[in-house]
Design an enzyme around this catalytic site. Structure first.
Site, PDB file in Angstrom:
ATOM      1  N   ARG A 107      35.901  51.927  27.903  1.00 34.46           N
ATOM      2  CA  ARG A 107      37.217  51.813  27.261  1.00 34.46           C
ATOM      3  C   ARG A 107      37.706  53.197  26.885  1.00 34.46           C
ATOM      4  O   ARG A 107      36.958  53.998  26.321  1.00 34.46           O
ATOM      5  CB  ARG A 107      37.098  51.017  25.955  1.00 34.46           C
ATOM      6  CG  ARG A 107      36.998  49.571  26.136  1.00 34.46           C
ATOM      7  CD  ARG A 107      37.360  48.762  24.921  1.00 34.46           C
ATOM      8  NE  ARG A 107      37.255  49.334  23.592  1.00 34.46           N
ATOM      9  CZ  ARG A 107      37.754  48.756  22.512  1.00 34.46           C
ATOM     10  NH1 ARG A 107      38.399  47.621  22.610  1.00 34.46           N
ATOM     11  NH2 ARG A 107      37.613  49.298  21.341  1.00 34.46           N
TER      12      ARG A 107
ATOM     13  N   THR B 241      43.733  54.129  24.289  1.00 37.02           N
ATOM     14  CA  THR B 241      44.480  52.964  24.766  1.00 37.02           C
ATOM     15  C   THR B 241      43.652  51.669  24.733  1.00 37.02           C
ATOM     16  O   THR B 241      44.209  50.581  24.844  1.00 37.02           O
ATOM     17  CB  THR B 241      44.926  53.172  26.223  1.00 37.02           C
ATOM     18  OG1 THR B 241      43.739  53.273  27.041  1.00 37.02           O
ATOM     19  CG2 THR B 241      45.769  54.425  26.381  1.00 37.02           C
TER      20      THR B 241
ATOM     21  N   ASP C 161      30.751  50.474  17.064  1.00 41.16           N
ATOM     22  CA  ASP C 161      30.626  50.705  18.512  1.00 41.16           C
ATOM     23  C   ASP C 161      29.192  50.358  18.931  1.00 41.16           C
ATOM     24  O   ASP C 161      28.244  51.058  18.574  1.00 41.16           O
ATOM     25  CB  ASP C 161      30.943  52.175  18.818  1.00 41.16           C
ATOM     26  CG  ASP C 161      30.984  52.423  20.317  1.00 41.16           C
ATOM     27  OD1 ASP C 161      31.995  52.927  20.802  1.00 41.16           O
ATOM     28  OD2 ASP C 161      29.985  52.100  21.013  1.00 41.16           O
TER      29      ASP C 161
ATOM     30  N   ASP D 299      27.119  53.037  20.842  1.00 40.64           N
ATOM     31  CA  ASP D 299      26.717  54.140  19.966  1.00 40.64           C
ATOM     32  C   ASP D 299      25.567  53.719  19.059  1.00 40.64           C
ATOM     33  O   ASP D 299      24.625  54.482  18.825  1.00 40.64           O
ATOM     34  CB  ASP D 299      27.904  54.595  19.105  1.00 40.64           C
ATOM     35  CG  ASP D 299      28.875  55.482  19.879  1.00 40.64           C
ATOM     36  OD1 ASP D 299      28.540  55.903  21.000  1.00 40.64           O
ATOM     37  OD2 ASP D 299      29.973  55.736  19.358  1.00 40.64           O
TER      38      ASP D 299
HETATM   39  C1  PRP Z   1      32.363  48.357  24.649  1.00 42.87           C
HETATM   40  C2  PRP Z   1      31.616  47.055  24.826  1.00 42.87           C
HETATM   41  C3  PRP Z   1      32.444  46.327  25.844  1.00 42.87           C
HETATM   42  C4  PRP Z   1      33.834  46.776  25.505  1.00 42.87           C
HETATM   43  C5  PRP Z   1      34.561  45.681  24.798  1.00 42.87           C
HETATM   44  O1  PRP Z   1      32.053  49.227  25.685  1.00 42.87           O
HETATM   45  O2  PRP Z   1      30.283  47.230  25.210  1.00 42.87           O
HETATM   46  O3  PRP Z   1      32.104  46.626  27.177  1.00 42.87           O
HETATM   47  O4  PRP Z   1      33.712  47.930  24.668  1.00 42.87           O
HETATM   48  O5  PRP Z   1      35.894  46.002  24.581  1.00 42.87           O
HETATM   49  P1  PRP Z   1      37.104  45.257  25.332  1.00 42.87           P
HETATM   50  O6  PRP Z   1      36.819  43.787  25.245  1.00 42.87           O
HETATM   51  O7  PRP Z   1      38.298  45.673  24.549  1.00 42.87           O
HETATM   52  O8  PRP Z   1      37.139  45.748  26.744  1.00 42.87           O
HETATM   53  P2  PRP Z   1      32.570  50.750  25.745  1.00 42.87           P
HETATM   54  O9  PRP Z   1      33.789  50.843  26.609  1.00 42.87           O
HETATM   55  O10 PRP Z   1      32.681  51.308  24.374  1.00 42.87           O
HETATM   56  O11 PRP Z   1      31.442  51.481  26.572  1.00 42.87           O
HETATM   57  P3  PRP Z   1      29.876  51.711  26.278  1.00 42.87           P
HETATM   58  O12 PRP Z   1      29.211  50.374  26.409  1.00 42.87           O
HETATM   59  O13 PRP Z   1      29.491  52.643  27.367  1.00 42.87           O
HETATM   60  O14 PRP Z   1      29.713  52.299  24.920  1.00 42.87           O
HETATM   61  N1  URA Z   2      33.547  47.853  21.589  1.00 46.33           N
HETATM   62  C1  URA Z   2      32.617  47.977  20.607  1.00 46.33           C
HETATM   63  O1  URA Z   2      31.517  48.499  20.834  1.00 46.33           O
HETATM   64  N2  URA Z   2      32.951  47.516  19.381  1.00 46.33           N
HETATM   65  C2  URA Z   2      34.121  46.946  19.099  1.00 46.33           C
HETATM   66  O2  URA Z   2      34.358  46.541  17.943  1.00 46.33           O
HETATM   67  C3  URA Z   2      35.068  46.834  20.132  1.00 46.33           C
HETATM   68  C4  URA Z   2      34.742  47.277  21.380  1.00 46.33           C
END
Ligand code: PRP
Ligand code: URA
Length: 210
Positions: free
Chosen positions: A102, A106, A197, A200
C-alpha cells in the site's frame, strides 16, 4: 458470500495481545501463528472428505480422509506470518505468493510480485492479516480469478467494515473469515481500534519498537 467472524474466548484473548502496542515482534509472531490455526479450521469447515479405512489397535474403522487439493497464497509481506500455520496443518499444500504494497499516502495497493501454482479446481486460501480498504485482498483475488481459481477463501486477523463491503460488492461469492471485525478506518485508512501496521509489528520495522 457472508463474512464469518470467529467468536471464541481464546481468539479474543490472543487478538487483544496482538493489539497491545507493548507486544514485541517475537511474541507477535507466535500469537499470529496461533490465531491462524483458528482461522484455518473455520475456513476449511466444509472441505469434502472420503471414507478412509484404518486398523486401530483394536478393530477396523471406517474413518475419513480429506478429498481436496489446496493452495495457500500469502500476501507479502504480512501474510508470511500466517503461512507456517497453514503448511503445518496441510503439509502437501501448494504455495503461491503475491507481493502487494500500500502506498502510505493514497493507501492504494500496487503489485510487485506474483508467482502462483495451478489454482484451477483447487481450494485457495489467501492469507493476509489486515483487511482495511480491501484493495490488497481484492487485487490478489482478481489475480487468482484470472488464473482460473473459483473457490477462494480469505483469512484475515482484523477486518474493517469498509473493506468487507468493498470485497462483498466486487466478489459476491468470496468467503471471508476474520478473527475480529473492527469499527472503522481512520483518515489514513488504518483500522480502528486495529493493531497498527501488521508487517511492521511482525518484523520490527517502522516505529513499532517505541
Ligand atoms: C498491509 C496488510 C494488507 C494491506 C491491507 O500490507 O498486510 O496487505 O495492508 O490494506 P488494504 O486492505 O487497504 O489494502 P502493507 O501494504 O502495509 O504491506 P506489508 O505487508 O509489506 O507491510
Ligand atoms: N495495514 C495494516 O497493517 N494495518 C492497518 O490498520 C491497515 C492496513
Amino acid at each position: 458470500m457472508p463474512l464469518t467472524e470467529l467468536h471464541h474466548p481464546v481468539v479474543d484473548h490472543w487478538i487483544t495481545r496482538l493489539r497491545d502496542r507493548r507486544t514485541r515482534p517475537d511474541e507477535f509472531r507466535v500469537i499470529c501463528k496461533r490465531l491462524t490455526w483458528f482461522l484455518v479450521i473455520e475456513a476449511t469447515r466444509d472441505l469434502p472428505t472420503v471414507v478412509h479405512e484404518v486398523e486401530t489397535p483394536l478393530e477396523r474403522h471406517a474413518g475419513r480422509a480429506l478429498d481436496a487439493d489446496l493452495v495457500v497464497v500469502p500476501i507479502l509481506r504480512a501474510g508470511l506470518g500466517m503461512l507456517e500455520a497453514v503448511t503445518d496443518m496441510f503439509p502437501k499444500i501448494a504455495v503461491g505468493y503475491v507481493g502487494l504494497e500500500r502506498d502510505h499516502t493514497t493507501a492504494m495497493a500496487s503489485t510487485y510480485y506474483c508467482k502462483l501454482p495451478e489454482v484451477r479446481d483447487r481450494v485457495v486460501l489467501v492469507v493476509d492479516p489486515m483487511l482495511a480498504t480491501g484493495g490488497s485482498a481484492g487485487a490478489a483475488v482478481e489475480m487468482l480469478r484470472k488464473a482460473g481459481a473459483r473457490d477462494v477463501r480469505l483469512l484475515s486477523m482484523v477486518a474493517a467494515p469498509e473493506g468487507v463491503r468493498a470485497l462483498e460488492k466486487r466478489f459476491p461469492d468470496l468467503k471471508i473469515v476474520t478473527a475480529a471485525l473492527d469499527r472503522e478506518l481512520n483518515d489514513s485508512k488504518y483500522i480502528l481500534p486495529g493493531l497498527g501496521d501488521f508487517g511492521d509489528r511482525l518484523y520490527g520495522t517502522g516505529d513499532t519498537l517505541l
